[in-house]
Design a protein around this motif. Structure first.
Motif, PDB file in Angstrom:
ATOM      1  N   HIS A   1      16.387  61.501  59.843  1.00 49.40           N
ATOM      2  CA  HIS A   1      16.682  62.926  59.649  1.00 49.40           C
ATOM      3  C   HIS A   1      15.705  63.758  60.475  1.00 49.40           C
ATOM      4  O   HIS A   1      14.592  63.329  60.746  1.00 49.40           O
ATOM      5  CB  HIS A   1      16.484  63.345  58.189  1.00 49.40           C
ATOM      6  CG  HIS A   1      17.339  62.631  57.223  1.00 49.40           C
ATOM      7  ND1 HIS A   1      16.994  62.533  55.890  1.00 49.40           N
ATOM      8  CD2 HIS A   1      18.519  61.976  57.351  1.00 49.40           C
ATOM      9  CE1 HIS A   1      17.930  61.854  55.245  1.00 49.40           C
ATOM     10  NE2 HIS A   1      18.859  61.508  56.118  1.00 49.40           N
ATOM     11  N   VAL A   2      16.115  64.977  60.795  1.00 45.83           N
ATOM     12  CA  VAL A   2      15.187  65.915  61.415  1.00 45.83           C
ATOM     13  C   VAL A   2      14.113  66.259  60.392  1.00 45.83           C
ATOM     14  O   VAL A   2      14.417  66.572  59.235  1.00 45.83           O
ATOM     15  CB  VAL A   2      15.932  67.185  61.880  1.00 45.83           C
ATOM     16  CG1 VAL A   2      14.946  68.263  62.318  1.00 45.83           C
ATOM     17  CG2 VAL A   2      16.891  66.858  63.013  1.00 45.83           C
ATOM     18  N   ASN A   3      12.853  66.160  60.802  1.00 47.90           N
ATOM     19  CA  ASN A   3      11.764  66.467  59.862  1.00 47.90           C
ATOM     20  C   ASN A   3      11.617  67.971  59.695  1.00 47.90           C
ATOM     21  O   ASN A   3      12.076  68.757  60.521  1.00 47.90           O
ATOM     22  CB  ASN A   3      10.457  65.785  60.284  1.00 47.90           C
ATOM     23  CG  ASN A   3       9.876  66.354  61.541  1.00 47.90           C
ATOM     24  OD1 ASN A   3       9.701  67.569  61.680  1.00 47.90           O
ATOM     25  ND2 ASN A   3       9.536  65.487  62.486  1.00 47.90           N
TER      26      ASN A   3
ATOM     27  N   VAL B   1      20.276  66.846  59.121  1.00 43.10           N
ATOM     28  CA  VAL B   1      20.610  66.730  60.533  1.00 43.10           C
ATOM     29  C   VAL B   1      20.077  65.373  60.960  1.00 43.10           C
ATOM     30  O   VAL B   1      18.915  65.051  60.714  1.00 43.10           O
ATOM     31  CB  VAL B   1      19.969  67.848  61.374  1.00 43.10           C
ATOM     32  CG1 VAL B   1      20.201  67.609  62.855  1.00 43.10           C
ATOM     33  CG2 VAL B   1      20.510  69.208  60.954  1.00 43.10           C
ATOM     34  N   LEU B   2      20.926  64.584  61.576  1.00 45.36           N
ATOM     35  CA  LEU B   2      20.556  63.226  61.966  1.00 45.36           C
ATOM     36  C   LEU B   2      20.197  63.146  63.442  1.00 45.36           C
ATOM     37  O   LEU B   2      20.612  63.995  64.247  1.00 45.36           O
ATOM     38  CB  LEU B   2      21.710  62.267  61.663  1.00 45.36           C
ATOM     39  CG  LEU B   2      22.197  62.266  60.214  1.00 45.36           C
ATOM     40  CD1 LEU B   2      23.414  61.372  60.073  1.00 45.36           C
ATOM     41  CD2 LEU B   2      21.088  61.854  59.272  1.00 45.36           C
ATOM     42  N   ALA B   3      19.463  62.098  63.794  1.00 44.07           N
ATOM     43  CA  ALA B   3      19.122  61.863  65.199  1.00 44.07           C
ATOM     44  C   ALA B   3      20.408  61.771  66.008  1.00 44.07           C
ATOM     45  O   ALA B   3      21.450  61.330  65.520  1.00 44.07           O
ATOM     46  CB  ALA B   3      18.331  60.568  65.324  1.00 44.07           C
ATOM     47  N   ASN B   4      20.345  62.233  67.232  1.00 46.34           N
ATOM     48  CA  ASN B   4      21.460  62.179  68.191  1.00 46.34           C
ATOM     49  C   ASN B   4      22.595  63.148  67.883  1.00 46.34           C
ATOM     50  O   ASN B   4      23.613  63.114  68.573  1.00 46.34           O
ATOM     51  CB  ASN B   4      22.011  60.755  68.345  1.00 46.34           C
ATOM     52  CG  ASN B   4      20.958  59.809  68.871  1.00 46.34           C
ATOM     53  OD1 ASN B   4      20.195  60.161  69.773  1.00 46.34           O
ATOM     54  ND2 ASN B   4      20.887  58.621  68.310  1.00 46.34           N
ATOM     55  N   GLU B   5      22.466  63.997  66.866  1.00 45.39           N
ATOM     56  CA  GLU B   5      23.491  65.012  66.646  1.00 45.39           C
ATOM     57  C   GLU B   5      23.188  66.212  67.546  1.00 45.39           C
ATOM     58  O   GLU B   5      22.046  66.477  67.895  1.00 45.39           O
ATOM     59  CB  GLU B   5      23.539  65.440  65.178  1.00 45.39           C
ATOM     60  CG  GLU B   5      24.100  64.366  64.289  1.00 45.39           C
ATOM     61  CD  GLU B   5      24.351  64.830  62.874  1.00 45.39           C
ATOM     62  OE1 GLU B   5      25.468  64.615  62.390  1.00 45.39           O
ATOM     63  OE2 GLU B   5      23.418  65.401  62.266  1.00 45.39           O
TER      64      GLU B   5
END
Length: 90
Positions: free
Chosen positions: A16-18, A51-55
């Motif tokens: 996830h976005v930190n 929000v996930l990585a690579n989105e």
């Protein structure tokens, strides 16, 4: 709308976005709004979904000043609001 590219350092161990990454976008907007930050102000971040990585993230913003300045931001992925921010003079 403005793109908000994610960096490897923005992602936590859960993919996830930190939380600190969101502040980066908020501070970028506040730089151009000295009337809002010259005095005491409060920021509220509400996480709707991760929000996930690579989105691909877009940041929408709106500033209004009807006597008391307010900045609102929305972090959007594929049309879905994932996080909202409200910064207001206090």
């Amino acid at each position: 709308d403005s793109p908000f590219p994610l960096r490897a350092t923005d992602i936590d161990q859960y993919n996830h976005v930190n939380n600190a990454a969101y502040w980066h976008a908020v501070e970028e907007q506040l730089v151009d709004l000295p009337k809002l930050t010259v005095g005491p102000h409060r920021a509220i971040i509400e996480y709707v979904a991760p929000v996930l990585a690579n989105e691909h993230v877009m940041v929408r913003s709106r500033y209004s000043d009807d006597g008391s300045p307010v900045l609102k931001l929305w972090f959007v992925v594929d049309g879905d609001v994932r996080t909202t921010v409200r910064v207001a003079a206090s």
